[in-house]
Design a protein around this motif. Structure first.
Motif, PDB file in Angstrom:
ATOM      1  N   ALA A  44      10.819  27.530  24.870  1.00 56.09           N
ATOM      2  CA  ALA A  44      10.627  28.873  24.299  1.00 56.09           C
ATOM      3  C   ALA A  44      11.001  28.872  22.829  1.00 56.09           C
ATOM      4  N   VAL A  45      10.488  29.868  22.114  1.00 55.09           N
ATOM      5  CA  VAL A  45      10.658  29.966  20.664  1.00 55.09           C
ATOM      6  C   VAL A  45      11.040  31.394  20.302  1.00 55.09           C
ATOM      7  N   HIS A  46      11.749  31.558  19.197  1.00 58.35           N
ATOM      8  CA  HIS A  46      12.066  32.897  18.711  1.00 58.35           C
ATOM      9  C   HIS A  46      11.741  32.999  17.228  1.00 58.35           C
ATOM     10  N   LEU A  47      11.770  34.209  16.739  1.00 63.23           N
ATOM     11  CA  LEU A  47      11.616  34.494  15.312  1.00 63.23           C
ATOM     12  C   LEU A  47      12.404  35.748  14.998  1.00 63.23           C
ATOM     13  N   SER A  48      12.698  35.933  13.732  1.00 65.01           N
ATOM     14  CA  SER A  48      13.311  37.182  13.284  1.00 65.01           C
ATOM     15  C   SER A  48      12.382  37.827  12.273  1.00 65.01           C
ATOM     16  N   MET A  49      12.399  39.139  12.246  1.00 61.88           N
ATOM     17  CA  MET A  49      11.518  39.871  11.344  1.00 61.88           C
ATOM     18  C   MET A  49      12.177  41.185  10.966  1.00 61.88           C
ATOM     19  N   LEU A  50      11.778  41.721   9.816  1.00 63.83           N
ATOM     20  CA  LEU A  50      12.256  43.034   9.415  1.00 63.83           C
ATOM     21  C   LEU A  50      11.631  44.104  10.301  1.00 63.83           C
ATOM     22  N   VAL A  51      12.454  44.972  10.828  1.00 61.94           N
ATOM     23  CA  VAL A  51      11.951  46.047  11.681  1.00 61.94           C
ATOM     24  C   VAL A  51      10.917  46.881  10.941  1.00 61.94           C
ATOM     25  N   ALA A  52      11.086  47.030   9.622  1.00 61.96           N
ATOM     26  CA  ALA A  52      10.173  47.863   8.832  1.00 61.96           C
ATOM     27  C   ALA A  52       8.771  47.291   8.749  1.00 61.96           C
ATOM     28  N   ASN A  53       8.601  46.011   9.053  1.00 61.85           N
ATOM     29  CA  ASN A  53       7.280  45.383   8.944  1.00 61.85           C
ATOM     30  C   ASN A  53       6.488  45.639  10.228  1.00 61.85           C
ATOM     31  N   THR A  54       6.009  46.856  10.372  1.00 61.67           N
ATOM     32  CA  THR A  54       5.336  47.254  11.615  1.00 61.67           C
ATOM     33  C   THR A  54       4.021  46.504  11.871  1.00 61.67           C
ATOM     34  N   PRO A  55       3.225  46.156  10.851  1.00 63.26           N
ATOM     35  CA  PRO A  55       2.021  45.367  11.148  1.00 63.26           C
ATOM     36  C   PRO A  55       2.354  44.005  11.754  1.00 63.26           C
ATOM     37  N   ALA A  56       3.421  43.368  11.252  1.00 64.53           N
ATOM     38  CA  ALA A  56       3.819  42.080  11.823  1.00 64.53           C
ATOM     39  C   ALA A  56       4.266  42.255  13.264  1.00 64.53           C
ATOM     40  N   ARG A  57       5.000  43.323  13.557  1.00 63.98           N
ATOM     41  CA  ARG A  57       5.467  43.546  14.930  1.00 63.98           C
ATOM     42  C   ARG A  57       4.285  43.734  15.875  1.00 63.98           C
ATOM     43  N   ALA A  58       3.269  44.452  15.430  1.00 63.58           N
ATOM     44  CA  ALA A  58       2.090  44.641  16.268  1.00 63.58           C
ATOM     45  C   ALA A  58       1.404  43.298  16.543  1.00 63.58           C
ATOM     46  N   PHE A  59       1.353  42.434  15.542  1.00 62.09           N
ATOM     47  CA  PHE A  59       0.769  41.102  15.692  1.00 62.09           C
ATOM     48  C   PHE A  59       1.541  40.299  16.736  1.00 62.09           C
ATOM     49  N   TYR A  60       2.866  40.285  16.638  1.00 65.23           N
ATOM     50  CA  TYR A  60       3.661  39.504  17.586  1.00 65.23           C
ATOM     51  C   TYR A  60       3.578  40.085  18.990  1.00 65.23           C
ATOM     52  N   ASP A  61       3.522  41.397  19.098  1.00 63.55           N
ATOM     53  CA  ASP A  61       3.377  42.019  20.415  1.00 63.55           C
ATOM     54  C   ASP A  61       2.072  41.561  21.073  1.00 63.55           C
ATOM     55  N   ARG A  62       1.011  41.503  20.298  1.00 57.27           N
ATOM     56  CA  ARG A  62      -0.280  41.060  20.853  1.00 57.27           C
ATOM     57  C   ARG A  62      -0.227  39.619  21.330  1.00 57.27           C
ATOM     58  N   LEU A  63       0.632  38.823  20.724  1.00 64.85           N
ATOM     59  CA  LEU A  63       0.726  37.409  21.091  1.00 64.85           C
ATOM     60  C   LEU A  63       1.754  37.151  22.184  1.00 64.85           C
ATOM     61  N   GLY A  64       2.266  38.210  22.777  1.00 65.19           N
ATOM     62  CA  GLY A  64       3.133  38.044  23.935  1.00 65.19           C
ATOM     63  C   GLY A  64       4.602  37.878  23.637  1.00 65.19           C
ATOM     64  N   PHE A  65       5.026  38.179  22.406  1.00 69.12           N
ATOM     65  CA  PHE A  65       6.450  38.121  22.089  1.00 69.12           C
ATOM     66  C   PHE A  65       7.147  39.368  22.634  1.00 69.12           C
ATOM     67  N   HIS A  66       8.403  39.193  23.024  1.00 71.14           N
ATOM     68  CA  HIS A  66       9.213  40.304  23.509  1.00 71.14           C
ATOM     69  C   HIS A  66      10.509  40.348  22.721  1.00 71.14           C
ATOM     70  N   GLU A  67      11.147  41.501  22.680  1.00 75.82           N
ATOM     71  CA  GLU A  67      12.379  41.641  21.906  1.00 75.82           C
ATOM     72  C   GLU A  67      13.553  41.004  22.643  1.00 75.82           C
ATOM     73  N   ILE A  68      14.398  40.319  21.882  1.00 74.17           N
ATOM     74  CA  ILE A  68      15.621  39.724  22.407  1.00 74.17           C
ATOM     75  C   ILE A  68      16.786  40.534  21.849  1.00 74.17           C
ATOM     76  N   GLU A  69      17.605  41.064  22.741  1.00 72.79           N
ATOM     77  CA  GLU A  69      18.726  41.890  22.301  1.00 72.79           C
ATOM     78  C   GLU A  69      19.846  41.000  21.757  1.00 72.79           C
ATOM     79  N   VAL A  70      20.266  41.294  20.525  1.00 65.77           N
ATOM     80  CA  VAL A  70      21.424  40.627  19.933  1.00 65.77           C
ATOM     81  C   VAL A  70      22.332  41.719  19.365  1.00 65.77           C
ATOM     82  N   PRO A  71      23.634  41.478  19.305  1.00 60.18           N
ATOM     83  CA  PRO A  71      24.527  42.514  18.776  1.00 60.18           C
ATOM     84  C   PRO A  71      24.388  42.646  17.266  1.00 60.18           C
ATOM     85  N   ASP A  72      24.414  43.870  16.812  1.00 62.07           N
ATOM     86  CA  ASP A  72      24.411  44.175  15.376  1.00 62.07           C
ATOM     87  C   ASP A  72      23.321  43.430  14.617  1.00 62.07           C
ATOM     88  N   PRO A  73      22.051  43.642  14.951  1.00 59.76           N
ATOM     89  CA  PRO A  73      20.979  42.900  14.281  1.00 59.76           C
ATOM     90  C   PRO A  73      20.670  43.382  12.873  1.00 59.76           C
TER      91      PRO A  73
END
Length: 213
Positions: A164-193
């Motif tokens: 498995a693989v992860h990435l980090s991204m700025l929450v404000a970058n909504t177009p990127a989040r939509a792209f990753y969602d389409r590719l099957g990425f899911h959010e990983i909960e971490v404390p104080d992100p």
């Protein structure tokens, strides 16, 4: 005859193009040249070390003429990468980007990140040991090339036995989040992100059907 645009493995001659792509996409997806007195800071943080330390996991989108216009790069093992970053990469770049004292500006904060690679290690991400960065120049976005780059990278990880693989991204970058969602990425909960979101997915099933269309 000019070839069609295609994904290929990184070559040493792509180094300047990798830096340029990173610089032109490092401000929340936009051009970052106005933010940094030395624009090479962003590539030194987020692109060049991967091409230097793990070139076998560095892929570019070639525009058909040999010019890289996008990339995906990363590591198969974040903890090992952090160790190599500190021992191998930092000595190569510290003279150009010395460690600041207590950061008081945005540039100093980003420079401090360079000297703190251990920030990449979070126990919550251990189940996703690989991580990646992907960027394309604006004219090459939203044309399916990001999906193609991602498929190539996931295939390479899967062939290495990385689950498995992860990435980090700025929450404000909504177009990127939509792209990753389409590719099957899911959010990983971490404390104080902070301003970041951490996303992950399996390296299995990287064909078009699993990555989305």
């Amino acid at each position: 005859m000019t070839q069609a645009a295609h994904v290929r493995l990184f070559r040493p001659g792509d180094r300047e193009a990798l830096a340029e792509i990173c610089i032109r996409t490092a401000d929340n997806g936009g051009d970052s040249r106005h933010l940094y007195p030395d624009p090479e800071l962003m590539p030194t943080l987020f692109a060049a070390p991967y091409a230097y330390l793990e070139p076998e996991l560095t892929f570019v989108l070639d525009d058909g003429s040999g010019q890289a216009v996008g990339y995906i790069l990363g590591t198969a093992d974040t903890r090992q990468f952090v160790d190599a970053f500190r021992k191998v990469w930092l000595p190569l770049v510290t003279e150009r980007f010395p460690r600041p004292g207590t950061p008081s500006t945005f540039v100093e904060e980003m420079t401090a990140l360079l000297h703190r690679p251990e920030r990449m290690i979070l126990p919550e991400l251990d189940g996703h040991p690989a991580h990646l960065h992907i960027d394309l120049l604006p004219p090459w976005q939203r044309k399916g090339y990001g999906r193609e780059l991602m498929g190539t990278f996931l295939d390479a990880l899967h062939s290495k036995g990385v689950p498995a693989v992860h990435l980090s991204m700025l929450v404000a970058n909504t177009p990127a989040r939509a792209f990753y969602d389409r590719l099957g990425f899911h959010e990983i909960e971490v404390p104080d992100p902070g301003p970041l979101a951490y996303l992950g997915r399996s390296t299995e099933g990287c064909g078009d059907d699993r990555l989305g269309r």
